[in-house]
Write a protein that holds these residues in place. Structure first.
Motif, PDB file in Angstrom:
ATOM      1  N   GLU A   6       0.836  -1.206   0.000  1.00 33.87           N
ATOM      2  CA  GLU A   6       0.000   0.000   0.000  1.00 33.87           C
ATOM      3  C   GLU A   6       0.871   1.256   0.000  1.00 33.87           C
ATOM      4  O   GLU A   6       0.591   2.218  -0.714  1.00 33.87           O
ATOM      5  CB  GLU A   6      -0.928   0.006   1.215  1.00 33.87           C
ATOM      6  CG  GLU A   6      -1.753   1.284   1.384  1.00 33.87           C
ATOM      7  CD  GLU A   6      -2.671   1.567   0.212  1.00 33.87           C
ATOM      8  OE1 GLU A   6      -2.936   2.761  -0.032  1.00 33.87           O
ATOM      9  OE2 GLU A   6      -3.116   0.605  -0.450  1.00 33.87           O
ATOM     10  N   LEU A   7       1.938   1.232   0.792  1.00 32.53           N
ATOM     11  CA  LEU A   7       2.849   2.383   0.825  1.00 32.53           C
ATOM     12  C   LEU A   7       3.500   2.583  -0.532  1.00 32.53           C
ATOM     13  O   LEU A   7       3.583   3.715  -1.034  1.00 32.53           O
ATOM     14  CB  LEU A   7       3.922   2.178   1.899  1.00 32.53           C
ATOM     15  CG  LEU A   7       5.024   3.244   1.935  1.00 32.53           C
ATOM     16  CD1 LEU A   7       4.443   4.622   2.193  1.00 32.53           C
ATOM     17  CD2 LEU A   7       6.069   2.898   2.991  1.00 32.53           C
ATOM     18  N   ARG A  10       1.253   4.223  -2.919  1.00 30.10           N
ATOM     19  CA  ARG A  10       1.156   5.657  -2.669  1.00 30.10           C
ATOM     20  C   ARG A  10       2.380   6.393  -3.216  1.00 30.10           C
ATOM     21  O   ARG A  10       2.261   7.491  -3.756  1.00 30.10           O
ATOM     22  CB  ARG A  10       1.033   5.921  -1.167  1.00 30.10           C
ATOM     23  CG  ARG A  10      -0.221   5.376  -0.512  1.00 30.10           C
ATOM     24  CD  ARG A  10      -0.239   5.740   0.968  1.00 30.10           C
ATOM     25  NE  ARG A  10      -1.299   5.038   1.683  1.00 30.10           N
ATOM     26  CZ  ARG A  10      -1.523   5.171   2.987  1.00 30.10           C
ATOM     27  NH1 ARG A  10      -0.768   5.994   3.704  1.00 30.10           N
ATOM     28  NH2 ARG A  10      -2.497   4.499   3.569  1.00 30.10           N
ATOM     29  N   ARG A  88       3.388  13.521   5.279  1.00 33.47           N
ATOM     30  CA  ARG A  88       2.049  13.497   5.890  1.00 33.47           C
ATOM     31  C   ARG A  88       0.976  13.260   4.826  1.00 33.47           C
ATOM     32  O   ARG A  88       0.008  12.537   5.068  1.00 33.47           O
ATOM     33  CB  ARG A  88       1.795  14.813   6.635  1.00 33.47           C
ATOM     34  CG  ARG A  88       2.656  14.997   7.881  1.00 33.47           C
ATOM     35  CD  ARG A  88       2.237  16.200   8.704  1.00 33.47           C
ATOM     36  NE  ARG A  88       3.097  16.334   9.872  1.00 33.47           N
ATOM     37  CZ  ARG A  88       4.106  17.208   9.977  1.00 33.47           C
ATOM     38  NH1 ARG A  88       4.356  18.044   8.969  1.00 33.47           N
ATOM     39  NH2 ARG A  88       4.848  17.258  11.055  1.00 33.47           N
ATOM     40  N   ARG A  89       1.150  13.875   3.678  1.00 36.73           N
ATOM     41  CA  ARG A  89       0.168  13.690   2.602  1.00 36.73           C
ATOM     42  C   ARG A  89       0.104  12.229   2.163  1.00 36.73           C
ATOM     43  O   ARG A  89      -0.979  11.718   1.843  1.00 36.73           O
ATOM     44  CB  ARG A  89       0.531  14.586   1.416  1.00 36.73           C
ATOM     45  CG  ARG A  89      -0.321  14.357   0.175  1.00 36.73           C
ATOM     46  CD  ARG A  89      -0.074  15.427  -0.863  1.00 36.73           C
ATOM     47  NE  ARG A  89       1.321  15.541  -1.248  1.00 36.73           N
ATOM     48  CZ  ARG A  89       1.921  14.743  -2.146  1.00 36.73           C
ATOM     49  NH1 ARG A  89       1.245  13.770  -2.720  1.00 36.73           N
ATOM     50  NH2 ARG A  89       3.186  14.939  -2.462  1.00 36.73           N
ATOM     51  N   LEU A  90       1.240  11.559   2.177  1.00 30.71           N
ATOM     52  CA  LEU A  90       1.306  10.162   1.745  1.00 30.71           C
ATOM     53  C   LEU A  90       1.057   9.181   2.881  1.00 30.71           C
ATOM     54  O   LEU A  90       0.970   7.973   2.641  1.00 30.71           O
ATOM     55  CB  LEU A  90       2.682   9.881   1.122  1.00 30.71           C
ATOM     56  CG  LEU A  90       2.997  10.646  -0.167  1.00 30.71           C
ATOM     57  CD1 LEU A  90       4.452  10.439  -0.558  1.00 30.71           C
ATOM     58  CD2 LEU A  90       2.082  10.197  -1.292  1.00 30.71           C
ATOM     59  N   GLY A  91       0.955   9.687   4.102  1.00 36.06           N
ATOM     60  CA  GLY A  91       0.731   8.804   5.239  1.00 36.06           C
ATOM     61  C   GLY A  91       1.925   7.946   5.584  1.00 36.06           C
ATOM     62  O   GLY A  91       1.771   6.818   6.080  1.00 36.06           O
ATOM     63  N   GLU A  94       2.822   6.304   9.495  1.00 33.74           N
ATOM     64  CA  GLU A  94       2.281   5.070  10.064  1.00 33.74           C
ATOM     65  C   GLU A  94       3.121   3.839   9.724  1.00 33.74           C
ATOM     66  O   GLU A  94       2.948   2.773  10.336  1.00 33.74           O
ATOM     67  CB  GLU A  94       0.845   4.860   9.581  1.00 33.74           C
ATOM     68  CG  GLU A  94       0.714   4.687   8.080  1.00 33.74           C
ATOM     69  CD  GLU A  94      -0.734   4.660   7.624  1.00 33.74           C
ATOM     70  OE1 GLU A  94      -1.358   3.590   7.729  1.00 33.74           O
ATOM     71  OE2 GLU A  94      -1.226   5.706   7.168  1.00 33.74           O
ATOM     72  N   TYR A  95       4.024   3.976   8.764  1.00 32.06           N
ATOM     73  CA  TYR A  95       4.845   2.831   8.345  1.00 32.06           C
ATOM     74  C   TYR A  95       6.248   2.842   8.957  1.00 32.06           C
ATOM     75  O   TYR A  95       6.999   1.884   8.782  1.00 32.06           O
ATOM     76  CB  TYR A  95       4.980   2.823   6.820  1.00 32.06           C
ATOM     77  CG  TYR A  95       3.667   2.635   6.097  1.00 32.06           C
ATOM     78  CD1 TYR A  95       3.122   1.360   5.911  1.00 32.06           C
ATOM     79  CD2 TYR A  95       2.949   3.732   5.616  1.00 32.06           C
ATOM     80  CE1 TYR A  95       1.918   1.194   5.255  1.00 32.06           C
ATOM     81  CE2 TYR A  95       1.746   3.570   4.955  1.00 32.06           C
ATOM     82  CZ  TYR A  95       1.225   2.298   4.781  1.00 32.06           C
ATOM     83  OH  TYR A  95       0.035   2.131   4.131  1.00 32.06           O
ATOM     84  N   LYS A 108       5.746   9.521  14.962  1.00 32.87           N
ATOM     85  CA  LYS A 108       5.267   9.323  13.595  1.00 32.87           C
ATOM     86  C   LYS A 108       4.784  10.609  12.944  1.00 32.87           C
ATOM     87  O   LYS A 108       4.576  10.652  11.733  1.00 32.87           O
ATOM     88  CB  LYS A 108       4.150   8.280  13.561  1.00 32.87           C
ATOM     89  CG  LYS A 108       2.854   8.724  14.205  1.00 32.87           C
ATOM     90  CD  LYS A 108       1.795   7.636  14.070  1.00 32.87           C
ATOM     91  CE  LYS A 108       0.459   8.083  14.664  1.00 32.87           C
ATOM     92  NZ  LYS A 108      -0.573   7.020  14.511  1.00 32.87           N
ATOM     93  N   ASN A 109       4.641  11.678  13.760  1.00 35.77           N
ATOM     94  CA  ASN A 109       4.216  12.958  13.202  1.00 35.77           C
ATOM     95  C   ASN A 109       5.277  14.046  13.381  1.00 35.77           C
ATOM     96  O   ASN A 109       5.025  15.213  13.080  1.00 35.77           O
ATOM     97  CB  ASN A 109       2.899  13.414  13.842  1.00 35.77           C
ATOM     98  CG  ASN A 109       2.243  14.544  13.073  1.00 35.77           C
ATOM     99  OD1 ASN A 109       2.185  14.525  11.840  1.00 35.77           O
ATOM    100  ND2 ASN A 109       1.756  15.552  13.775  1.00 35.77           N
ATOM    101  N   LEU A 114       9.897  12.496   9.825  1.00 31.50           N
ATOM    102  CA  LEU A 114       9.220  12.322   8.541  1.00 31.50           C
ATOM    103  C   LEU A 114      10.119  12.762   7.383  1.00 31.50           C
ATOM    104  O   LEU A 114      10.206  12.079   6.358  1.00 31.50           O
ATOM    105  CB  LEU A 114       7.922  13.131   8.525  1.00 31.50           C
ATOM    106  CG  LEU A 114       6.805  12.620   9.432  1.00 31.50           C
ATOM    107  CD1 LEU A 114       5.660  13.631   9.481  1.00 31.50           C
ATOM    108  CD2 LEU A 114       6.298  11.262   8.959  1.00 31.50           C
TER     109      LEU A 114
END
Length: 232
Positions: A6-7, A10, A88-91, A94-95, A108-109, A114
């Motif tokens: 999934e990553l 993206r 952040r846009r790609l999420g 979380e990975y 993670k934020n 990041l």
């Protein structure tokens, strides 16, 4: 489909599983798991590829810009703030493999984590493919930012600009009213810039400094030379 699939979807690239895991391994996780390799070497590689790719793009697509303006635009789109916004846009957060300490403090934020991870993913794209693939990957990431005037101003010290402008126009004393909300590990700050008691801009960020800079940037849209020209 695995979480990593999934990553990659993206990101729009192919990275082999081992290299991808390495690119997502923060040093805090490595430390808590017996000192396994971290993503720092890939980050070092990706940083160089990022700088070259952005420089090449700007040079070719903006033949009329001076060296100083090219440097300013490059600094804006390769900044921690810009790279973190992409992540952040790609999420991506979380990975990322983080140690427990970083997890509970909102790692993670965190913009620095990041941004570093994005550079590592660029390096991983090169390792798993070739330089041209990595260059195209960089262009796909930063092209939207180059069209965003707010992002291009990210490398500008807006607080200094506003201070000088307020002094020149004798607008009054500058004050930043800052409030924080949320738990300590995921706190978000909101800053309102007041000049002579009048609010001119509001901004948010993960730190007081970031929120103040954003509020100053928004105030510049109201008070800057371009706004004077528009009213003339």
């Amino acid at each position: 489909m695995s979480p990593h699939d999934e990553l990659l979807k993206r990101l729009g690239v192919v990275i082999d599983a081992e290299t991808l895991r390495l690119a997502l391994t923060h040093r805090s996780f490595a430390y808590e798991n017996g000192g396994i390799p971290t993503n720092e070497r890939l980050e070092f590689l990706g940083d160089s590829i990022l700088g070259f790719s952005v420089t090449d793009l700007l040079f070719r697509e903006h033949p009329g810009l001076s060296e100083g303006e090219l440097a300013k635009r490059r600094a804006a789109v390769v900044s921690t703030r810009a790279l973190a916004s992409i992540a952040r846009r790609l999420g991506v957060g979380e990975y990322i493999y983080l140690g427990q300490g970083e997890k509970v403090t909102g790692g993670k934020n965190k913009s620095s984590i990041l941004a570093d991870t994005m550079e590592a993913l660029i390096g991983a794209t090169y390792i798993s493919n070739d330089l041209e693939t990595a260059r195209r990957f960089v262009v796909s990431l930063i092209a939207p930012l180059l069209a965003d005037a707010a992002v291009l101003g990210a490398g500008t010290d807006w607080k200094t600009h506003i201070q000088e402008l307020a002094a020149n126009r004798q607008l009054g004393q500058i004050h930043y009213a800052v409030v924080g909300e949320g738990p300590d590990h995921a706190r978000v700050y909101t800053a309102t810039l007041l000049i002579g008691g009048t609010p001119y801009g509001t901004g948010t960020g993960n730190s007081k400094k970031e929120a103040e800079q954003q509020s100053a940037a928004n105030a510049w849209k109201v008070l800057g030379p371009q706004s004077q020209d528009a009213r003339a």
